[in-house]
Design an enzyme around this catalytic site. Sequence first.
Site, PDB file in Angstrom:
ATOM      1  N   LEU A 431      -3.989   5.401  -5.311  1.00  0.00           N
ATOM      2  CA  LEU A 431      -5.013   4.421  -4.959  1.00  0.00           C
ATOM      3  C   LEU A 431      -5.025   4.114  -3.472  1.00  0.00           C
ATOM      4  O   LEU A 431      -6.059   3.748  -2.908  1.00  0.00           O
ATOM      5  CB  LEU A 431      -4.784   3.114  -5.742  1.00  0.00           C
ATOM      6  CG  LEU A 431      -4.943   3.201  -7.262  1.00  0.00           C
ATOM      7  CD1 LEU A 431      -4.566   1.866  -7.886  1.00  0.00           C
ATOM      8  CD2 LEU A 431      -6.369   3.567  -7.625  1.00  0.00           C
ATOM      9  N   GLY A 432      -3.882   4.243  -2.825  1.00  0.00           N
ATOM     10  CA  GLY A 432      -3.812   3.950  -1.396  1.00  0.00           C
ATOM     11  C   GLY A 432      -2.422   4.197  -0.858  1.00  0.00           C
ATOM     12  O   GLY A 432      -1.437   4.257  -1.596  1.00  0.00           O
ATOM     13  N   GLY A 435       2.134   1.365   5.078  1.00  0.00           N
ATOM     14  CA  GLY A 435       3.401   1.502   5.787  1.00  0.00           C
ATOM     15  C   GLY A 435       4.605   1.290   4.904  1.00  0.00           C
ATOM     16  O   GLY A 435       5.692   1.765   5.201  1.00  0.00           O
ATOM     17  N   VAL A 439       0.580   3.452  -3.547  1.00  0.00           N
ATOM     18  CA  VAL A 439       0.158   2.737  -4.751  1.00  0.00           C
ATOM     19  C   VAL A 439      -0.551   3.722  -5.680  1.00  0.00           C
ATOM     20  O   VAL A 439      -1.472   4.433  -5.261  1.00  0.00           O
ATOM     21  CB  VAL A 439      -0.781   1.560  -4.403  1.00  0.00           C
ATOM     22  CG1 VAL A 439      -1.194   0.834  -5.681  1.00  0.00           C
ATOM     23  CG2 VAL A 439      -0.097   0.599  -3.447  1.00  0.00           C
ATOM     24  N   ASP A 555       1.922  -9.250   6.107  1.00  0.00           N
ATOM     25  CA  ASP A 555       1.058  -8.105   6.445  1.00  0.00           C
ATOM     26  C   ASP A 555      -0.373  -8.387   5.986  1.00  0.00           C
ATOM     27  O   ASP A 555      -0.968  -7.609   5.252  1.00  0.00           O
ATOM     28  CB  ASP A 555       1.609  -6.825   5.792  1.00  0.00           C
ATOM     29  CG  ASP A 555       0.953  -5.560   6.370  1.00  0.00           C
ATOM     30  OD1 ASP A 555       0.338  -5.645   7.466  1.00  0.00           O
ATOM     31  OD2 ASP A 555       1.028  -4.500   5.732  1.00  0.00           O
TER      32      ASP A 555
END
Length: 714
Positions: A431-432, A435, A439, A555
Amino acid sequence: MAMFAVLLLLAAPLLPPAAAQRPPGCRRQCGNVTVPYPFGIGARCHRAEGRGFRLECDDTRRPPRLTVAGYGHEVVAISLASAEATVLLNASRACYDRASGSGRVLGRREYPMALNGSAFLFSSMKSKFVAIGCPDLAYFVDDGGYYVTGCMSVCRPSERALPGSCRGDDGCCQSNIPLGLASYRPHLRSFGRRQQQQGGTFLANSTGCAYAFMVDAWWFWYAGSHFNRTGDFAVPVVLDWAIRGAGAGASCAAVRENATAYACRSAHSVCLDSTNGPGYVCNCSSGYEGNPYVLGGCIDVDECARHDLYPCYGVCTNTPGSYLCTCPKGWSGNSTVQDGCHQQDKFTLALKAVTGVSIGVFMVILACFWAHLSLQKRRMLRAKQRFFEQNGGLLLQQHLGSLASSGVAFKIFSEEEIKKATGNFDEARVLGRGGNGVVYRGVLPGAGGSTTVAIKRSRVADEKQLKEFSKEMLILSQINHRNVVKLLGCCLEVEVPMLVYEYVPNGSLHRYIHGGGGKSEAPLPPGERLRVAAESAHALAYMHSSASPPILHGDVKSANILLDGELTAKVSDFGASRLAPADEAQVATLVQGTCGYLDPEYLLTCQLTCKSDVYSFAVVLLELLTGRKAFCPDGPEEDDTSLAFSFVTAVQGGRHREIMDGNVREELGDEVIDDAAELVIRCLSLTGEERPTMMEVADKIERLRSCACRNATV
């Protein structure tokens, strides 16, 4: 009072039959409360070491009343698994003369509780100090008369009510209690009541009486807005108990060699150092259950009789501490899943002969590899167990029962379950990437059908993070906010723990603002952008102000704000999150974050604070207002690389309206744009103390939304 006891007994974990073993002739029950050893009713029926294990049962009361001998505290539940006991404590009360406006005290009753010298300490994780009434100040001291903690409670007018509950301005306040607390003496003091004739600030909705009490945090949370007690009443308090012996020396390492003093008597038991004060507790080993404090108390769990917890759709064979699940004879496949076993094809005679010869040829080779494979498997199992303990698995397991009884759906997944859910980390399910890790989209089976989740596979974690991981998971799992992605569980059998979150289908806010990701979403209208900003700000404000202890995200960026099917914002990715440090000496050894969003003060001091999240959120708000990226190293000019720097420069030159998105400026109007620019400038201050809190930012954005709506209707 009786209703409180019934509710607590229904929530208490059931003890297996082995827990009932105790010296002959000793009572095992007082009313509806089961008394497991090392506790006992009367002399010689309890563990003699220390005080607090001897209990007394008053059968003249209806229902019978169980108390701690020598202390008088009423006990309504005892848990071996979590080493906890629940007792009742009378709430302290002070009532005042409101009719005359003098604030004169009409009556005061303050109920202390002492645990000194016993096996008990107040649970810092499950109990809180609460005060109700306004305006009032409540606090408590220890047995030496020294201040421990307290809080102030006032009442805002209902038309100016803020979101949340028991914040301090809604007639209720609360505060955490420290570890190692053995005594509690409450005090109630009024302030501002004599200003009533002048319409004082604190007396808009004053109450006639104020109350203060120590209470089970989950019980009080469940009572919520329905908690409306007056007069004398009692509340449940959670106590941690342990085999404390001679103080700091009573640890697993100190007593394990002393066979006569060692409390873990069962052959299949383990010793765990107490997490609250000196001492230790005993648990049954994995695959066993019962009472570890008596000989033979831990008995083997028959996994085959518990199909809901240990699924097996083949032939189940119970073994000591575990079980075997195999397909029936003539069948093969995965017997732990439904329809996983398949009937084998019938071999022809020739095929059987060929198979027999092949098996004979390869038998020697397989024999050579068998020892090697067995050794590797044992090493792998030991490694998984080591990682599980290193990542705090024993502490999490100890609290899973209490979390489930409190309505928190949190689960510890095995590595095999995670691999199966992600198709062995199939690249097509990514999904992504960020750093902190990757995921994946995962699918978990369940009784009501499969559930789609997001699984975070982190890359690295330092040793200090791993030591605090289990405690942070216990707190993060209890966060329940509509604009925060829910943490559902974790996997601890790997070197770096993996996290399981709820799945948010519409991707990140970054993709809706800047495009990319293989989809072409329609741009968010200006009004919707302010709504998303307000929802994200409220989520961060909740983590800063309402979570206990406060949680710092670390973050904040548009890529970590997800949008669900209704385009509602959900703050995600706590890979860089930290619990707020207990003191300023706790400084990070490695700065984490994303270029363009990093707080300059954080870069200089290496100390992450709530104001660091405020700075990063201001950059996200700028992305929503300008449509530009936070960091663009390929910009036409050097100033264009940083959106925050470009905006500050534009404001200094009076050009901030020029860099705003044209549609945003046209719909919101110059007045809202100017107010938003002023808010962003305050948030981007180089000094953290000059920045507003996230709660102030959320309130300001809500006012900007209201102003924008009025402009749109004109």
